[in-house]
Design a protein around this motif. Sequence first.
Motif, PDB file in Angstrom:
ATOM      1  N   TYR A   1       1.093  -0.865   0.238  1.00  0.00           N
ATOM      2  CA  TYR A   1       0.187  -0.198   0.092  1.00  0.00           C
ATOM      3  C   TYR A   1       0.784   1.385   0.249  1.00  0.00           C
ATOM      4  O   TYR A   1       1.773   1.581   0.695  1.00  0.00           O
ATOM      5  N   CYS A   2       0.286   2.300  -0.917  1.00  0.00           N
ATOM      6  CA  CYS A   2       0.936   3.363  -0.493  1.00  0.00           C
ATOM      7  C   CYS A   2       0.022   4.059   0.095  1.00  0.00           C
ATOM      8  O   CYS A   2      -1.455   3.853   0.476  1.00  0.00           O
ATOM      9  N   ALA A   3       0.579   5.510   0.584  1.00  0.00           N
ATOM     10  CA  ALA A   3       0.491   6.007   1.859  1.00  0.00           C
ATOM     11  C   ALA A   3       0.334   7.900   1.765  1.00  0.00           C
ATOM     12  O   ALA A   3       2.092   7.541   1.489  1.00  0.00           O
ATOM     13  N   ALA A   4      -0.299   8.668   2.099  1.00  0.00           N
ATOM     14  CA  ALA A   4      -0.046  10.026   2.465  1.00  0.00           C
ATOM     15  C   ALA A   4      -0.013  10.581   3.440  1.00  0.00           C
ATOM     16  O   ALA A   4      -1.423  10.357   4.525  1.00  0.00           O
ATOM     17  N   GLY A   5       0.742  11.271   4.497  1.00  0.00           N
ATOM     18  CA  GLY A   5       0.487  11.474   5.444  1.00  0.00           C
ATOM     19  C   GLY A   5       1.301  12.800   6.031  1.00  0.00           C
ATOM     20  O   GLY A   5       2.251  13.782   5.578  1.00  0.00           O
ATOM     21  N   GLY A   6       2.043  12.919   7.355  1.00  0.00           N
ATOM     22  CA  GLY A   6       2.708  14.070   7.258  1.00  0.00           C
ATOM     23  C   GLY A   6       3.506  14.154   8.965  1.00  0.00           C
ATOM     24  O   GLY A   6       4.328  12.636   9.240  1.00  0.00           O
ATOM     25  N   GLY A   7       3.516  15.039   9.901  1.00  0.00           N
ATOM     26  CA  GLY A   7       4.102  15.079  11.015  1.00  0.00           C
ATOM     27  C   GLY A   7       5.796  15.031  10.917  1.00  0.00           C
ATOM     28  O   GLY A   7       6.331  15.230  10.197  1.00  0.00           O
ATOM     29  N   SER A   8       5.955  14.851  12.255  1.00  0.00           N
ATOM     30  CA  SER A   8       7.470  14.103  12.664  1.00  0.00           C
ATOM     31  C   SER A   8       8.229  12.977  11.869  1.00  0.00           C
ATOM     32  O   SER A   8       7.505  11.921  11.298  1.00  0.00           O
ATOM     33  N   TRP A   9       9.749  13.529  11.489  1.00  0.00           N
ATOM     34  CA  TRP A   9      10.164  12.067  10.525  1.00  0.00           C
ATOM     35  C   TRP A   9      10.571  11.936  11.514  1.00  0.00           C
ATOM     36  O   TRP A   9      11.993  12.015  12.329  1.00  0.00           O
ATOM     37  N   PRO A  10      10.810   9.774  11.156  1.00  0.00           N
ATOM     38  CA  PRO A  10       9.874   9.548  10.289  1.00  0.00           C
ATOM     39  C   PRO A  10       8.986   9.064  10.409  1.00  0.00           C
ATOM     40  O   PRO A  10       9.119   7.865  11.530  1.00  0.00           O
ATOM     41  N   PRO A  11       8.075   8.979   9.607  1.00  0.00           N
ATOM     42  CA  PRO A  11       6.299   8.972   9.935  1.00  0.00           C
ATOM     43  C   PRO A  11       6.012   7.262  10.130  1.00  0.00           C
ATOM     44  O   PRO A  11       6.152   6.455   8.679  1.00  0.00           O
ATOM     45  N   ARG A  12       6.894   5.774  10.615  1.00  0.00           N
ATOM     46  CA  ARG A  12       6.553   4.912  10.584  1.00  0.00           C
ATOM     47  C   ARG A  12       5.326   3.854  11.270  1.00  0.00           C
ATOM     48  O   ARG A  12       5.152   2.522   9.914  1.00  0.00           O
ATOM     49  N   ARG A  13       4.676   4.627  11.223  1.00  0.00           N
ATOM     50  CA  ARG A  13       3.257   3.822  12.424  1.00  0.00           C
ATOM     51  C   ARG A  13       2.665   4.358  10.886  1.00  0.00           C
ATOM     52  O   ARG A  13       2.219   5.725  10.563  1.00  0.00           O
ATOM     53  N   TYR A  14       1.426   3.602  11.053  1.00  0.00           N
ATOM     54  CA  TYR A  14       0.742   3.374   9.668  1.00  0.00           C
ATOM     55  C   TYR A  14      -0.654   4.261  10.576  1.00  0.00           C
ATOM     56  O   TYR A  14      -0.956   5.430   9.461  1.00  0.00           O
ATOM     57  N   ASP A  15      -0.555   4.626  11.892  1.00  0.00           N
ATOM     58  CA  ASP A  15      -1.721   6.038  11.832  1.00  0.00           C
ATOM     59  C   ASP A  15      -1.219   7.127  11.982  1.00  0.00           C
ATOM     60  O   ASP A  15      -2.076   8.524  11.955  1.00  0.00           O
ATOM     61  N   ARG A  16       0.197   7.506  11.087  1.00  0.00           N
ATOM     62  CA  ARG A  16       0.696   8.656  10.717  1.00  0.00           C
ATOM     63  C   ARG A  16       0.235   9.297   9.846  1.00  0.00           C
ATOM     64  O   ARG A  16       0.931   9.779   8.773  1.00  0.00           O
ATOM     65  N   TYR A  17      -0.636   7.890   8.799  1.00  0.00           N
ATOM     66  CA  TYR A  17      -1.050   8.429   7.373  1.00  0.00           C
ATOM     67  C   TYR A  17      -2.690   8.507   8.072  1.00  0.00           C
ATOM     68  O   TYR A  17      -2.849   8.083   7.986  1.00  0.00           O
ATOM     69  N   ASP A  18      -2.803   9.936   6.542  1.00  0.00           N
ATOM     70  CA  ASP A  18      -4.376  10.125   6.228  1.00  0.00           C
ATOM     71  C   ASP A  18      -5.069   9.289   4.992  1.00  0.00           C
ATOM     72  O   ASP A  18      -5.910   9.387   4.811  1.00  0.00           O
ATOM     73  N   TYR A  19      -4.136   9.001   4.336  1.00  0.00           N
ATOM     74  CA  TYR A  19      -4.874   9.421   2.822  1.00  0.00           C
ATOM     75  C   TYR A  19      -4.225   7.424   2.367  1.00  0.00           C
ATOM     76  O   TYR A  19      -2.857   7.555   2.713  1.00  0.00           O
ATOM     77  N   TRP A  20      -4.437   6.817   1.676  1.00  0.00           N
ATOM     78  CA  TRP A  20      -4.210   5.639   1.101  1.00  0.00           C
ATOM     79  C   TRP A  20      -4.919   5.109   0.405  1.00  0.00           C
ATOM     80  O   TRP A  20      -5.668   4.773   0.168  1.00  0.00           O
ATOM     81  N   GLY A  21      -3.622   4.197  -0.596  1.00  0.00           N
ATOM     82  CA  GLY A  21      -4.648   3.662  -1.777  1.00  0.00           C
ATOM     83  C   GLY A  21      -4.754   2.377  -1.913  1.00  0.00           C
ATOM     84  O   GLY A  21      -5.072   1.800  -0.487  1.00  0.00           O
ATOM     85  N   GLN A  22      -5.508   1.712  -2.561  1.00  0.00           N
ATOM     86  CA  GLN A  22      -5.490   0.579  -2.566  1.00  0.00           C
ATOM     87  C   GLN A  22      -5.387  -0.881  -2.340  1.00  0.00           C
ATOM     88  O   GLN A  22      -6.029  -2.046  -1.849  1.00  0.00           O
ATOM     89  N   GLY A  23      -3.928  -0.839  -2.712  1.00  0.00           N
ATOM     90  CA  GLY A  23      -3.039  -1.817  -2.428  1.00  0.00           C
ATOM     91  C   GLY A  23      -3.246  -2.703  -3.841  1.00  0.00           C
ATOM     92  O   GLY A  23      -4.062  -2.480  -4.525  1.00  0.00           O
ATOM     93  N   THR A  24      -1.137  -3.391  -3.789  1.00  0.00           N
ATOM     94  CA  THR A  24      -1.020  -4.327  -4.788  1.00  0.00           C
ATOM     95  C   THR A  24      -0.707  -5.320  -4.583  1.00  0.00           C
ATOM     96  O   THR A  24       0.634  -5.448  -3.852  1.00  0.00           O
ATOM     97  N   GLN A  25      -0.899  -6.772  -4.834  1.00  0.00           N
ATOM     98  CA  GLN A  25      -0.052  -7.487  -4.571  1.00  0.00           C
ATOM     99  C   GLN A  25       0.840  -8.372  -5.413  1.00  0.00           C
ATOM    100  O   GLN A  25       1.104  -8.384  -6.041  1.00  0.00           O
ATOM    101  N   VAL A  26       1.897  -8.204  -4.795  1.00  0.00           N
ATOM    102  CA  VAL A  26       3.472  -8.720  -4.629  1.00  0.00           C
ATOM    103  C   VAL A  26       3.834  -9.834  -4.283  1.00  0.00           C
ATOM    104  O   VAL A  26       3.681 -10.250  -2.936  1.00  0.00           O
ATOM    105  N   THR A  27       4.174 -10.894  -5.525  1.00  0.00           N
ATOM    106  CA  THR A  27       3.993 -12.544  -4.936  1.00  0.00           C
ATOM    107  C   THR A  27       5.473 -12.937  -5.158  1.00  0.00           C
ATOM    108  O   THR A  27       5.997 -12.431  -6.232  1.00  0.00           O
ATOM    109  N   VAL A  28       6.288 -13.449  -4.330  1.00  0.00           N
ATOM    110  CA  VAL A  28       7.408 -14.398  -4.833  1.00  0.00           C
ATOM    111  C   VAL A  28       7.961 -15.410  -4.506  1.00  0.00           C
ATOM    112  O   VAL A  28       7.425 -15.753  -3.658  1.00  0.00           O
ATOM    113  N   SER A  29       7.733 -15.897  -5.627  1.00  0.00           N
ATOM    114  CA  SER A  29       7.894 -17.997  -5.994  1.00  0.00           C
ATOM    115  C   SER A  29       9.639 -18.152  -5.412  1.00  0.00           C
ATOM    116  O   SER A  29      10.532 -17.899  -6.039  1.00  0.00           O
ATOM    117  N   SER A  30       9.837 -19.079  -4.104  1.00  0.00           N
ATOM    118  CA  SER A  30      10.983 -18.734  -3.760  1.00  0.00           C
ATOM    119  C   SER A  30      11.334 -20.489  -4.891  1.00  0.00           C
ATOM    120  O   SER A  30      10.681 -20.646  -6.019  1.00  0.00           O
TER     121      SER A  30
END
Length: 123
Positions: free
Chosen positions: A94-123
């Motif tokens: 997921y990509c997200a847009a937010g703000g606040g102090s650096w670096p914002p690692r918590r998900y609740d620091r972001y206000d806007y979210w994209g819909q998500g894209t699946q990544v699958t890595v096979s062994s």
Amino acid sequence: VQLQACGGGLVQAGGSLRLSCAASGRTFSGYILGWFRQAPGKERKFVACISRSGSMTDYADSVKGRFAVSRDNVKNTVLLQMNSLKPEDTAVYYCAAGGGSWPPRRYDRYDYWGQGTQVTVSS
């Protein structure tokens, strides 16, 4: 801000993918942009973020040295280049847009979210 992520897919371990997130709406450059991922049955976790100007980046330890985040404030896009992919990188990203102090690692620091894209890595 509306965000739309794309670029996911299926790749073999050791391969590469580039995720892209396009934004529309309010001033893109006014937001810190982040990438998170969520594997099945697990909580959403921080992957990377980039400052408003693009001059600073931050990464989760698990992806440091393999992933690179960048942004283009003219094209209103943020990219996540993923190299040397591992099966444990498999998740919805997921990509997200937010703000606040650096670096914002918590998900609740972001206000806007994209819909998500699946990544699958096979062994």
